[in-house]
Design a protein around this motif. Structure first.
Motif, short mmCIF file in Angstrom:
data_model
loop_
_atom_site.label_atom_id
_atom_site.label_comp_id
_atom_site.label_asym_id
_atom_site.label_seq_id
_atom_site.Cartn_x
_atom_site.Cartn_y
_atom_site.Cartn_z
N ASP A 132 0.75 -1.22 0.06
CA ASP A 132 0.11 -0.01 0.10
C ASP A 132 0.78 1.33 0.00
OD1 ASP A 132 -2.25 -1.62 0.16
OD2 ASP A 132 -2.20 -1.53 2.33
N GLU A 133 1.92 1.30 0.81
CA GLU A 133 2.72 2.57 0.75
C GLU A 133 3.50 2.80 -0.49
OE1 GLU A 133 4.47 5.44 2.98
OE2 GLU A 133 2.75 4.01 3.67
N MET A 134 3.84 1.74 -1.34
CA MET A 134 4.31 1.75 -2.53
C MET A 134 3.54 2.47 -3.68
SD MET A 134 7.68 1.01 -2.96
CE MET A 134 9.06 -0.22 -2.46
N ALA A 135 2.11 1.88 -3.64
CA ALA A 135 1.12 2.75 -4.43
C ALA A 135 0.70 3.93 -3.87
CB ALA A 135 -0.18 1.80 -3.91
N ASN A 136 1.06 4.62 -2.58
CA ASN A 136 0.66 5.80 -2.03
C ASN A 136 2.20 6.48 -2.72
OD1 ASN A 136 -0.24 7.99 -0.56
ND2 ASN A 136 1.32 7.41 1.05
N HIS A 137 3.22 6.04 -2.50
CA HIS A 137 4.20 6.86 -3.01
C HIS A 137 4.21 6.96 -4.45
CE1 HIS A 137 7.20 5.18 0.37
NE2 HIS A 137 6.31 5.78 0.73
N GLY A 138 3.83 6.16 -5.48
CA GLY A 138 3.50 6.33 -6.82
C GLY A 138 2.72 7.58 -7.11
N ASN A 139 1.45 7.52 -6.12
CA ASN A 139 0.43 8.67 -6.51
C ASN A 139 0.93 9.83 -6.20
OD1 ASN A 139 -1.39 6.70 -7.41
ND2 ASN A 139 -2.23 6.24 -5.31
N ARG A 140 1.70 10.04 -5.10
CA ARG A 140 2.15 11.47 -4.82
C ARG A 140 3.28 12.01 -5.88
NH1 ARG A 140 4.02 9.22 0.98
NH2 ARG A 140 5.44 10.92 0.92
N ILE A 141 4.07 11.00 -6.14
CA ILE A 141 4.97 11.48 -7.20
C ILE A 141 4.46 11.70 -8.60
CG2 ILE A 141 7.04 10.65 -8.85
CD1 ILE A 141 8.19 9.38 -6.05
N ARG A 142 3.47 10.89 -8.74
CA ARG A 142 2.54 11.16 -10.22
C ARG A 142 1.87 12.78 -10.13
NH1 ARG A 142 1.54 5.78 -9.59
NH2 ARG A 142 2.39 4.65 -11.14
N ARG A 143 1.37 12.94 -9.00
CA ARG A 143 1.02 14.28 -8.82
C ARG A 143 1.92 15.57 -8.94
NH1 ARG A 143 -2.21 11.74 -4.57
NH2 ARG A 143 -0.92 12.38 -3.05
N TYR A 144 2.91 15.14 -8.22
CA TYR A 144 4.26 16.45 -8.35
C TYR A 144 4.68 16.47 -10.16
CZ TYR A 144 4.74 15.82 -3.52
OH TYR A 144 4.68 15.86 -2.03
N MET A 145 4.50 15.31 -10.74
CA MET A 145 4.92 15.21 -12.16
C MET A 145 3.91 16.09 -13.04
SD MET A 145 6.29 11.45 -12.89
CE MET A 145 8.00 10.95 -12.47
N ASP A 146 2.67 16.09 -12.32
CA ASP A 146 1.45 16.71 -13.16
C ASP A 146 2.01 18.22 -12.91
OD1 ASP A 146 0.56 14.38 -14.18
OD2 ASP A 146 -1.21 14.12 -12.59
N ARG A 147 2.10 18.61 -11.68
CA ARG A 147 2.02 19.89 -11.31
C ARG A 147 3.59 20.67 -11.59
NH1 ARG A 147 1.68 22.13 -5.23
NH2 ARG A 147 1.81 24.55 -5.62
N PHE A 148 4.67 19.78 -11.51
CA PHE A 148 5.93 20.57 -11.70
C PHE A 148 6.46 20.16 -13.05
CE2 PHE A 148 5.25 20.34 -7.23
CZ PHE A 148 5.32 21.84 -6.92
N GLY A 149 5.99 19.22 -13.76
CA GLY A 149 6.63 18.52 -15.22
C GLY A 149 7.27 17.19 -15.16
N PHE A 150 6.99 16.42 -15.96
CA PHE A 150 7.40 15.01 -15.63
C PHE A 150 9.11 15.10 -15.84
CE2 PHE A 150 8.96 10.99 -17.23
CZ PHE A 150 8.25 9.90 -16.57
N GLU A 151 9.65 15.58 -16.65
CA GLU A 151 11.12 15.70 -16.73
C GLU A 151 11.85 16.37 -15.40
OE1 GLU A 151 14.48 17.05 -19.76
OE2 GLU A 151 12.48 17.35 -20.43
N GLU A 152 11.38 17.48 -14.86
CA GLU A 152 11.84 17.98 -13.79
C GLU A 152 11.77 17.17 -12.58
OE1 GLU A 152 13.15 21.14 -11.19
OE2 GLU A 152 13.08 21.04 -13.46
N VAL A 153 10.71 16.32 -12.15
CA VAL A 153 10.61 15.49 -11.21
C VAL A 153 11.48 14.20 -11.30
CG1 VAL A 153 9.18 13.97 -9.74
CG2 VAL A 153 8.39 16.12 -10.59
N GLU A 154 11.43 13.81 -12.74
CA GLU A 154 12.28 12.53 -13.06
C GLU A 154 13.98 12.64 -12.87
OE1 GLU A 154 11.65 8.88 -16.00
OE2 GLU A 154 12.42 10.75 -16.83
N ASN A 155 14.06 13.82 -13.07
CA ASN A 155 15.67 14.12 -12.89
C ASN A 155 16.05 14.32 -11.68
OD1 ASN A 155 16.13 14.44 -15.70
ND2 ASN A 155 15.69 16.61 -15.89
N PHE A 156 15.03 15.01 -10.74
CA PHE A 156 15.29 15.05 -9.19
C PHE A 156 15.40 13.87 -8.66
CE2 PHE A 156 14.11 15.53 -5.02
CZ PHE A 156 15.17 16.57 -4.74
N ILE A 157 14.46 12.79 -9.21
CA ILE A 157 14.57 11.22 -8.63
C ILE A 157 15.94 10.72 -8.89
CG2 ILE A 157 13.63 8.97 -9.08
CD1 ILE A 157 10.75 10.16 -9.41
N ASP A 158 16.46 10.99 -10.17
CA ASP A 158 17.77 10.52 -10.55
C ASP A 158 18.84 10.97 -9.58
OD1 ASP A 158 16.67 9.28 -12.72
OD2 ASP A 158 17.35 10.86 -14.24
#
Length: 506
Positions: A132-158
């Motif tokens: 459940d926690e992993m699914a929650n993590h995924g939803n939170r990060i997807r919301r950040y990607m929708d708000r701040f941009g996919f590439e911006e968030v993915e680069n920060f994850i890197d």
């Protein structure tokens, strides 16, 4: 990389699961409720790419791993028979193309893993609702990607993933500081009793936003030694960055997610040999002692088992080493081959024939399973006789020939190299020494060079990523060519400063 709906077990495997549960219970295994699901090779590859979970946050590395696993299966280079998750309940995935005998073996193997997850001390602090926690993590990060941009968030994850090994793997069991609950408002109110002039009252976790540093009144100047923080070196570099790096709210949350997942997976890295050895021990015990293999399936079972336990001259097989050590411990404690009398016996023949019928083998392996990790397991139970019987050597890479060659047959060197490779899961031990180096707000790290060595190219890339988080020059002290060396990155280029005197590392 979507996961389609999974299948429940067919009736014949439901019966096998009930039979294996009864056998596992009769042997004393203790496990969480276990849910099995049937998947095809594409689904299993996707789950494996996600680290064993049905869903994770979006990131390119999962797709790359999925393609690697799927191609490996298509070309006949590898095959995943099962996956099981440390969760309550445990979720296990069976490949639908496995033969019926393989499915029985895999189900028995899974119950060994489930018992280990539940009962081994090093898993005791992990999140048992991580699906459940992993699914929650995924939803939170997807919301950040929708708000701040996919590439911006993915680069920060890197950037965050490049430092996911910089955690304190022992901190879940050691109280290094007094923990505080972010919702403990009474403590927050008490902490506001001595507010400095010019500072507004704020809850602890909101203080950095309500009272930015530039708005605080100036304080008397103190010496550099007094300004140095932390007071003692901090091994959990990710936590230090969470508390002190100039990150936005969404960046702090993403970094916290990566850190939480790193701590969840850490016990699996610490117990790889024991975990696989324990599961292999029990699947072989249940399959061979209870007539679960029909005459026509013996060859298939033996072939698959031999492939799993095959040794390689260039890499350690955790299945082989783990199961052989558990078998050796059970045999030794059944025969009473322990204690002062046995250790002080100088007669080799007498020690080989030693048998007091102590019958403590089964009790001992359950005790070992409960309290040890790979490092202590090897340190305590890898003996000279075991090395001789299993022909364990110390291997190293010869740059002149381009091959791995036997470096030593000496027991002390073999054991030392193995223990060295298991220290901190084989990762360099790095601590934060100073977050205000030279009184300039620079980050200074120290590498414990008695542990695994730094790879220069990896270290330089990591310093570059740390700079992106800290936004000030970053340094790390290590040993290169026997000399104390400081590697630095100032945001533009790398620098190396080496001490003039060589160190005595012996």
């Amino acid at each position: 990389m979507a996961i389609v709906s999974m299948q429940t077990l067919p009736p014949e495997l439901v019966d096998v699961q009930a039979e294996m549960e009864a056998l596992a219970t009769s042997y004393g295994l203790d496990y969480f409720p276990t849910v099995f699901e049937m998947v095809d090779v594409e689904q299993l590859s996707a789950v494996a790419a996600y680290g064993g979970f049905p869903t994770r946050y979006p990131h390119w590395r999962f797709g790359m791993e999925y393609q690697r696993l799927l191609k490996g299966y298509s070309y006949g280079l590898q095959k995943i028979y099962e996956l099981v998750i440390n969760n309550n309940p445990c979720y296990a995935y069976l490949l639908n193309s496995n033969a019926f005998t393989d499915q029985k073996m895999v189900i028995a193997h899974v119950y060994g893993h489930c018992d280990f997850f539940k009962c081994n001390y090093w898993f005791s602090q992990t999140n048992r609702k991580m699906v459940d926690e992993m699914a929650n993590h995924g939803n939170r990060i997807r919301r950040y990607m929708d708000r701040f941009g996919f590439e911006e968030v993915e680069n920060f994850i890197d950037v965050c993933l490049s430092i996911e090994d910089l955690i304190d793997i022992h901190s879940p069991f050691i109280k290094r500081f007094e923990p505080r609950n972010r919702y403990d408002f009474d403590a927050d109110e008490a902490s506001q009793a001595n507010i400095r002039p010019g500072k507004l009252p704020a809850k602890g976790y909101m203080d950095r936003y309500i009272n930015p540093r530039q708005n605080e009144i100036s304080e008397p100047t103190v010496s550099q030694s007094e300004q140095r923080y932390p007071a003692e070196p901090v091994r959990d570099v990710m936590l230090f960055l969470l508390e002190h790096a100039p990150l936005t709210a969404w960046q702090m949350d993403v970094l916290a997610i990566i850190r939480d997942e790193a701590y969840y997976f850490a016990p699996q890295g610490q117990t790889k040999i024991m975990n696989e050895g324990w599961a292999t021990f029990w699947h072989s015990t249940m399959m061979t002692r209870h007539g679960l293999i029909s005459g026509g399936d013996v060859v298939s079972y033996a072939d698959h088992t031999s492939g799993t336990l095959a040794s390689s001259p260039t890499r350690l097989n955790p299945y082989k080493l783990g199961v052989e050590l558990f078998r050796d411990i059970e045999d030794r404690w059944n025969r009473g081959c322990f204690g002062r009398d046995y250790e002080q016996c100088d007669d080799l023949v007498a020690k080989q024939r030693w048998n007091t019928d102590a019958g403590l083998g089964r009790e001992k392996i359950f005790e070992v399973r409960k309290i040890h990790n790979d490092l202590t397991f090897i340190d305590e139970f890898l003996t000279l006789d075991f090395c001789r019987r299993n022909k364990l050597f110390s291997f190293g890479y010869n740059q002149d020939t381009g091959y791995y060659e036997i470096e030593s047959r000496q027991f002390e060197q073999v054991k030392q190299q193995l223990l060295f490779s298991l220290t901190n899961m084989g990762r360099p031990i790095i601590k934060v020494r100073d977050g205000n180096f030279r009184n300039r707000g620079e980050l200074f790290l120290e590498h414990h060079f008695n542990g695994p060595e730094l790879k220069i190219n990896y270290a330089q890339d990591t310093l570059r990523n740390l700079y992106k988080l800290w936004r000030r020059p970053v340094h790390i002290e290590t040993v290169l060519d026997g000399k104390l060396t400081t590697m630095s990155f100032d945001g533009t280029e790398h620098h190396t400063a080496q001490a003039s005197d060589e160190l005595d590392l012996d």
